[in-house]
Design a protein around this motif. Structure first.
Motif, PDB file in Angstrom:
ATOM      1  N   PRO A 366       0.781  -1.047   0.107  1.00 24.98           N
ATOM      2  CA  PRO A 366       0.104  -0.021   0.002  1.00 24.98           C
ATOM      3  C   PRO A 366       0.989   1.310   0.022  1.00 24.98           C
ATOM      4  CG  PRO A 366      -1.038  -1.655   1.514  1.00 24.98           C
ATOM      5  CD  PRO A 366       0.360  -2.135   1.114  1.00 24.98           C
ATOM      6  N   LEU A 367       2.118   1.237   0.619  1.00 28.21           N
ATOM      7  CA  LEU A 367       2.897   2.327   0.917  1.00 28.21           C
ATOM      8  C   LEU A 367       3.472   2.628  -0.566  1.00 28.21           C
ATOM      9  CD1 LEU A 367       4.837   2.107   4.056  1.00 28.21           C
ATOM     10  CD2 LEU A 367       2.770   3.716   3.217  1.00 28.21           C
ATOM     11  N   LEU A 368       3.868   1.626  -1.463  1.00 22.92           N
ATOM     12  CA  LEU A 368       4.644   1.785  -2.667  1.00 22.92           C
ATOM     13  C   LEU A 368       3.459   2.193  -3.834  1.00 22.92           C
ATOM     14  CD1 LEU A 368       7.276   1.355  -3.903  1.00 22.92           C
ATOM     15  CD2 LEU A 368       6.663  -0.888  -4.649  1.00 22.92           C
ATOM     16  N   ARG A 369       2.211   1.843  -3.672  1.00 16.36           N
ATOM     17  CA  ARG A 369       0.855   2.355  -4.421  1.00 16.36           C
ATOM     18  C   ARG A 369       0.678   3.644  -4.178  1.00 16.36           C
ATOM     19  NH1 ARG A 369      -1.744   4.362  -7.091  1.00 16.36           N
ATOM     20  NH2 ARG A 369      -4.084   3.973  -7.596  1.00 16.36           N
ATOM     21  N   LEU A 370       0.655   4.120  -2.815  1.00 27.53           N
ATOM     22  CA  LEU A 370       0.441   5.402  -2.987  1.00 27.53           C
ATOM     23  C   LEU A 370       1.252   6.254  -3.072  1.00 27.53           C
ATOM     24  CD1 LEU A 370       1.703   6.878   0.166  1.00 27.53           C
ATOM     25  CD2 LEU A 370       0.158   5.025   1.246  1.00 27.53           C
ATOM     26  N   SER A 371       2.724   5.951  -3.129  1.00 24.75           N
ATOM     27  CA  SER A 371       3.880   6.763  -3.553  1.00 24.75           C
ATOM     28  C   SER A 371       3.701   7.115  -5.033  1.00 24.75           C
ATOM     29  CB  SER A 371       5.008   6.167  -3.429  1.00 24.75           C
ATOM     30  OG  SER A 371       5.536   5.088  -4.421  1.00 24.75           O
ATOM     31  N   ALA A 372       2.872   6.363  -5.789  1.00 22.94           N
ATOM     32  CA  ALA A 372       2.718   6.637  -7.248  1.00 22.94           C
ATOM     33  C   ALA A 372       1.200   7.135  -7.640  1.00 22.94           C
ATOM     34  CB  ALA A 372       2.787   5.591  -8.065  1.00 22.94           C
ATOM     35  N   ALA A 373       0.611   7.815  -6.601  1.00 20.59           N
ATOM     36  CA  ALA A 373      -0.875   7.978  -6.628  1.00 20.59           C
ATOM     37  C   ALA A 373      -0.954   9.770  -6.946  1.00 20.59           C
ATOM     38  CB  ALA A 373      -1.628   7.570  -5.325  1.00 20.59           C
ATOM     39  N   ASN A 374      -1.795  10.156  -7.848  1.00 20.56           N
ATOM     40  CA  ASN A 374      -2.099  11.483  -7.917  1.00 20.56           C
ATOM     41  C   ASN A 374      -3.487  11.291  -8.790  1.00 20.56           C
ATOM     42  OD1 ASN A 374      -1.584  11.340 -10.561  1.00 20.56           O
ATOM     43  ND2 ASN A 374       0.066  12.909 -10.426  1.00 20.56           N
ATOM     44  N   CYS A 455       4.778   5.085 -11.780  1.00 20.97           N
ATOM     45  CA  CYS A 455       5.112   6.723 -11.218  1.00 20.97           C
ATOM     46  C   CYS A 455       4.301   7.524 -12.190  1.00 20.97           C
ATOM     47  CB  CYS A 455       6.709   6.958 -11.041  1.00 20.97           C
ATOM     48  SG  CYS A 455       7.351   5.812 -10.019  1.00 20.97           S
ATOM     49  N   PRO A 456       3.800   8.523 -11.557  1.00 19.68           N
ATOM     50  CA  PRO A 456       2.916   9.388 -12.432  1.00 19.68           C
ATOM     51  C   PRO A 456       3.967  10.427 -13.457  1.00 19.68           C
ATOM     52  CG  PRO A 456       2.405   9.747 -10.284  1.00 19.68           C
ATOM     53  CD  PRO A 456       3.562   8.736 -10.459  1.00 19.68           C
ATOM     54  N   SER A 457       3.654  10.716 -14.707  1.00 16.15           N
ATOM     55  CA  SER A 457       4.583  11.596 -15.393  1.00 16.15           C
ATOM     56  C   SER A 457       4.797  13.084 -14.911  1.00 16.15           C
ATOM     57  CB  SER A 457       4.048  11.617 -16.800  1.00 16.15           C
ATOM     58  OG  SER A 457       2.588  12.250 -16.921  1.00 16.15           O
ATOM     59  N   SER A 458       3.777  13.537 -14.247  1.00 11.10           N
ATOM     60  CA  SER A 458       3.885  14.869 -13.560  1.00 11.10           C
ATOM     61  C   SER A 458       4.544  15.234 -12.302  1.00 11.10           C
ATOM     62  CB  SER A 458       2.539  15.691 -13.651  1.00 11.10           C
ATOM     63  OG  SER A 458       1.595  15.001 -12.540  1.00 11.10           O
ATOM     64  N   ASN A 465      10.747   6.807  -4.286  1.00  7.37           N
ATOM     65  CA  ASN A 465      12.071   6.507  -3.685  1.00  7.37           C
ATOM     66  C   ASN A 465      12.246   6.692  -2.206  1.00  7.37           C
ATOM     67  OD1 ASN A 465      13.362   5.747  -6.299  1.00  7.37           O
ATOM     68  ND2 ASN A 465      12.932   7.770  -6.850  1.00  7.37           N
ATOM     69  N   ILE A 466      11.628   7.404  -1.841  1.00  3.98           N
ATOM     70  CA  ILE A 466      11.597   7.527  -0.324  1.00  3.98           C
ATOM     71  C   ILE A 466      10.832   6.370   0.384  1.00  3.98           C
ATOM     72  CG2 ILE A 466      10.214   8.809   1.843  1.00  3.98           C
ATOM     73  CD1 ILE A 466      10.297  11.238   0.236  1.00  3.98           C
ATOM     74  N   LEU A 527      -3.513  -9.759  -2.330  1.00  8.35           N
ATOM     75  CA  LEU A 527      -2.909  -8.500  -2.820  1.00  8.35           C
ATOM     76  C   LEU A 527      -3.797  -7.373  -2.819  1.00  8.35           C
ATOM     77  CD1 LEU A 527      -0.366 -10.032  -5.673  1.00  8.35           C
ATOM     78  CD2 LEU A 527      -0.175  -9.883  -3.120  1.00  8.35           C
ATOM     79  N   PRO A 528      -3.524  -6.215  -2.064  1.00  4.39           N
ATOM     80  CA  PRO A 528      -4.464  -5.064  -2.323  1.00  4.39           C
ATOM     81  C   PRO A 528      -4.689  -4.513  -3.668  1.00  4.39           C
ATOM     82  CG  PRO A 528      -2.349  -4.592  -1.323  1.00  4.39           C
ATOM     83  CD  PRO A 528      -2.142  -5.875  -1.604  1.00  4.39           C
ATOM     84  N   ASN A 529      -5.863  -4.078  -3.982  1.00  5.38           N
ATOM     85  CA  ASN A 529      -6.092  -3.498  -5.311  1.00  5.38           C
ATOM     86  C   ASN A 529      -6.623  -2.023  -4.799  1.00  5.38           C
ATOM     87  OD1 ASN A 529      -6.721  -2.698  -7.689  1.00  5.38           O
ATOM     88  ND2 ASN A 529      -8.009  -4.473  -8.327  1.00  5.38           N
ATOM     89  N   LEU A 530      -5.854  -1.150  -4.996  1.00  7.13           N
ATOM     90  CA  LEU A 530      -6.378   0.436  -4.563  1.00  7.13           C
ATOM     91  C   LEU A 530      -6.157   1.248  -5.781  1.00  7.13           C
ATOM     92  CD1 LEU A 530      -3.726   0.666  -1.340  1.00  7.13           C
ATOM     93  CD2 LEU A 530      -6.126  -0.261  -1.319  1.00  7.13           C
ATOM     94  N   ALA A 531      -7.683   1.327  -6.236  1.00 11.25           N
ATOM     95  CA  ALA A 531      -7.990   1.697  -7.723  1.00 11.25           C
ATOM     96  C   ALA A 531      -7.477   3.287  -7.545  1.00 11.25           C
ATOM     97  CB  ALA A 531      -9.243   1.218  -8.112  1.00 11.25           C
ATOM     98  N   SER A 532      -7.796   4.049  -6.593  1.00 14.60           N
ATOM     99  CA  SER A 532      -7.629   5.501  -6.681  1.00 14.60           C
ATOM    100  C   SER A 532      -6.793   6.007  -5.661  1.00 14.60           C
ATOM    101  CB  SER A 532      -9.064   6.108  -6.451  1.00 14.60           C
ATOM    102  OG  SER A 532      -9.619   5.757  -5.042  1.00 14.60           O
ATOM    103  N   THR A 533      -6.424   7.357  -5.801  1.00 16.14           N
ATOM    104  CA  THR A 533      -5.616   7.988  -4.932  1.00 16.14           C
ATOM    105  C   THR A 533      -6.047   8.150  -3.487  1.00 16.14           C
ATOM    106  OG1 THR A 533      -4.735   9.444  -6.837  1.00 16.14           O
ATOM    107  CG2 THR A 533      -4.606  10.477  -4.328  1.00 16.14           C
TER     108      THR A 533
END
Length: 700
Positions: A366-374, A455-458, A465-466, A527-533
């Motif tokens: 979940p932490l890795l997933r949220l690190s790429a969320a926007n 990772c998001p492009s913007s 990486n944190i 495995l968690p499926n966190l579809a949104s930010t």
């Protein structure tokens, strides 16, 4: 154009420049600070500041700025002139050690998640000597930019760099403990390295300026697909158009001047989509360089009457943009800890680091997933263009086979890679990689590194990486604790490896991440499926998340709480801006244009009827009928969108408000788009109020 070697780094106060310009003792003192963490002496800072100022002024600089990365995801800078006045009114150029080391921007005017009140304005920027200063050339002239961290009066991090540097220290500390157990006594530091591939779109400026949605939101909120899209696969790696090639040439030069090692450039999958990628570097420098890269791409595009779109999904129905984060671990004396060698089954050190990373990704998915969320990435993840929102690890056949052998307790070999023969005598026989690649995997091993493809492009690459550095540091810490107290190192190592694989192999998936079957299989594996930010960030302040960040000194509890609030507030604001823009465009542009066109068709029926009443008017009547029906639907959907926006605005709790924008406003926007895009297919081209996809994607 001068050669690359002449251009590269010419605007960087690099290590070789410092070695040339600084006294030997000053240079050595600085290196002890950057490499060993020794405190920077005041007198050392004074000498460095003077040398840096002289170098910058020689190259035309008049101002300096502390260049930092606040929680906006962008960069920030306040410019100060080198100018100082003497008692008799003359101007001199001065720059002190204090000005180099510390600045004071307003801390309450940047996103801070409650860490600073409006009346508590003081914040500090602190020089990051591990990232070199550079010169920025633009219409303002030449400015000396000093990379800095940004934190509050009370010491909390208000930026993305401070926790990144903390995480780098955490993983270095724990990795060294493990290396010492393997007999490595020479390495003094462990570094994470990153190469970030940057995807982006280019559109003609005149079309961009005619679309309110692109101006306000960075993406098209309306737009019917053109007859041709990306289905012929002819844009990917295709011949680069002259106009784009000219832009790319200037982009390369500007990046090279800044020491950004732009190496690869090509057309991406979607029309008007492109990519630039650098050579890897130390994570904090790679992060700085990626921020610079995004800024420079946008600046150079404008010079060519183009606009760069960094949004993750600027166009519905074609590929969106990501940023592949190629992450690895190496020692300061050049050992890549993720290099398997020719016989990976015999490389116990590599296998341990590999197993540790797999375990960390599994436990802290979940932490890795949220690190790429926007908000933009919510449109992209899970489509047939990007990894699914489910975190999994791709290892390939060779390493998976080794894992299975270890678990079974019978490790005896590695699968041979072999060679590729294509049956043409004039073509060479090529050595084959040990495993294929998997572009559907969010976290894939690619030979000597992991590629985090979510990772998001913007967005800044600091967040992913944190998280990677911290969670791997945690598992290295656990392993080091076990191995340090073991009586028999080899037996303990064997046992730890087998246990890590047994407990965490469920996260390894080498198949098609786009398939519906994988979604079902991932659910079966737990495995968690966190579809949104908003779903992902709900995990940020869970006890296990706070514990791992606090344990390794990366975030405090209040820094986590503040960042969660910032993300939810940003999410609500982004969707609110998109919703308001959509409503306004529908009311003020689409509906009037459709009514005007419908009226002109209706009037033509009346005029022709007056002359020739027996003519069949069914085609014209059908057009009028369809437009009228769709306009009624648009009116209903606009009213529904406006209502959901007003309801969401009234919610005081920021987390609840963000969920309301996701669950109600987001889908109300999708509902409004459908009839509007149908209207675009009916209304005459010259009557449609703004440029269409065929102009935006194919007229560059």
């Amino acid at each position: 154009m001068k050669s690359i070697t002449e251009i590269f780094g010419k605007n960087v106060f690099s290590d070789c420049v410092m070695k040339e310009r600084l006294p030997k003792e000053t240079y050595k003192s600085l290196k002890r600070t950057t490499e060993l963490g020794e405190p920077l002496k005041k007198e050392t800072a004074e000498v460095i500041a003077n040398a840096m100022k002289d170098w910058a002024i020689e190259k035309g600089a008049t101002h300096f700025t502390h260049w930092f990365q606040p929680m906006t995801g962008k960069t920030a800078e306040k410019h100060d002139a080198f100018i100082s006045l003497t008692s008799d009114g003359r101007a001199t150029m001065e720059f002190s050690g204090k000005e180099l080391i510390q600045g004071e921007p307003d801390a309450s005017s940047f996103p801070n998640g409650g860490l600073r009140a409006t009346f508590e304005a003081r914040g500090y920027t602190a020089w990051d000597p591990t990232s070199p200063a550079f010169l920025k050339e633009d219409s303002a002239g030449v400015t000396l930019c000093i990379p800095t961290a940004f934190y509050s009066y009370t010491g909390e991090a208000l930026d993305k760099k401070t926790p990144l540097l903390r995480s780098m220290e955490a993983i270095s500390k724990q990795a060294l403990r493990v290396l010492r157990l393997f007999g490595n006594t020479t390495s003094q530091k462990v570094l994470t390295t990153v190469g970030a591939e940057q995807e982006y779109f280019l559109v003609d400026k005149k079309y961009y300026q005619s679309r309110k949605d692109l101006i306000f939101t960075g993406r098209t909120l309306f737009g019917a697909l053109p007859p041709k899209g990306q289905e012929l696969d002819d844009h990917y790696f295709g011949s680069i158009k002259e106009r784009i090639a000219k832009f790319m040439r200037e982009l390369d030069v500007e990046l090279w001047k800044l020491g950004v090692s732009a190496k690869t450039k090509h057309n991406e999958v979607a029309p008007a989509q492109h990519e630039v990628a650098p050579i890897f570097s130390t994570t904090n420098i790679a992060t700085d360089h990626n921020q610079l890269m995004m800024e420079v791409i946008q600046k150079i595009a404008m010079r060519h009457d183009l606009v760069c779109l960094l949004h993750e999904k600027p166009f519905a129905g074609v590929n969106g943009s990501g940023k592949h984060n190629n992450w690895s671990i190496a020692t300061d004396d050049g050992i890549n800890l993720l290099n398997p060698g020719k016989t990976p089954h015999e490389n116990a050190q590599f296998l341990l680091f590999l197993a540790v990373i797999v375990a960390a990704v599994d436990e802290y998915a979940p932490l890795l997933r949220l690190s790429a969320a926007n908000p933009g990435n919510d449109h992209r993840l899970g489509a047939n263009e990007a990894p699914p929102a489910i975190i999994s690890v791709f290892l390939g056949d060779q390493l998976m086979d080794i894992f299975e052998q270890i678990e079974a307790g019978d490790l005896n070999g590695s699968k041979d890679a072999g060679v590729i023969k294509v049956g043409v005598s004039t073509l060479p026989t090529l050595p084959k990689d040990a495993t294929d690649r998997n572009r559907t995997s969010p976290f894939a091993f690619t030979g000597n590194r992991f590629e985090f493809r979510m990772c998001p492009s913007s967005a800044s690459i600091a967040g992913p990486n944190i998280v990677l550095n911290t969670i791997v540091a945690e598992y290295l810490n656990r392993v080091a604790d076990e191995l340090e107290k073991a009586d028999d190192f080899q037996e303990a190592l064997k046992k730890i490896l087998a246990q890590l694989i047994k407990d965490h192999k469920k996260v390894v998936f080498n198949g098609d991440g786009y398939s519906d079957e994988w979604v079902q299989e991932a659910a079966r594996r737990g495995l968690p499926n966190l579809a949104s930010t908003v779903e992902a960030y709900a995990h940020f302040d869970r006890p296990e998340s706070v514990e791992v960040f606090e344990k390794h000194g990366v975030f405090t509890g209040c820094e986590i709480t503040s960042r969660k609030e910032i993300v939810y507030e940003e999410y609500a604001k982004v969707i609110n801006i998109e919703g308001l823009t959509m409503s306004q465009m529908a009311k003020q542009e689409i509906m009037p244009a459709c009514i005007e066109y419908m009226t002109s068709v209706a009037e033509s029926i009346s005029k022709v009827k007056a002359v020739c009443p027996t003519v069949d008017f069914s085609v014209q009547e059908e057009i009028v009928s369809n437009i009228s029906r769709l306009l009624f639907d648009v009116r209903v959907k606009v009213a529904a969108l406006d209502q959901t926006i007003e309801e969401a605005k009234e919610i005081e709790d920021i987390e609840e408000q963000a969920f309301a924008y996701r669950q109600k406003v987001f889908f109300a926007m999708e509902a409004l788009r459908k009839p509007c895009d149908e209207l675009e297919r009916i209304v005459a081209k010259d009557k449609w109020p703004f440029p269409t996809y065929d102009e935006l994607l194919f007229r560059v």
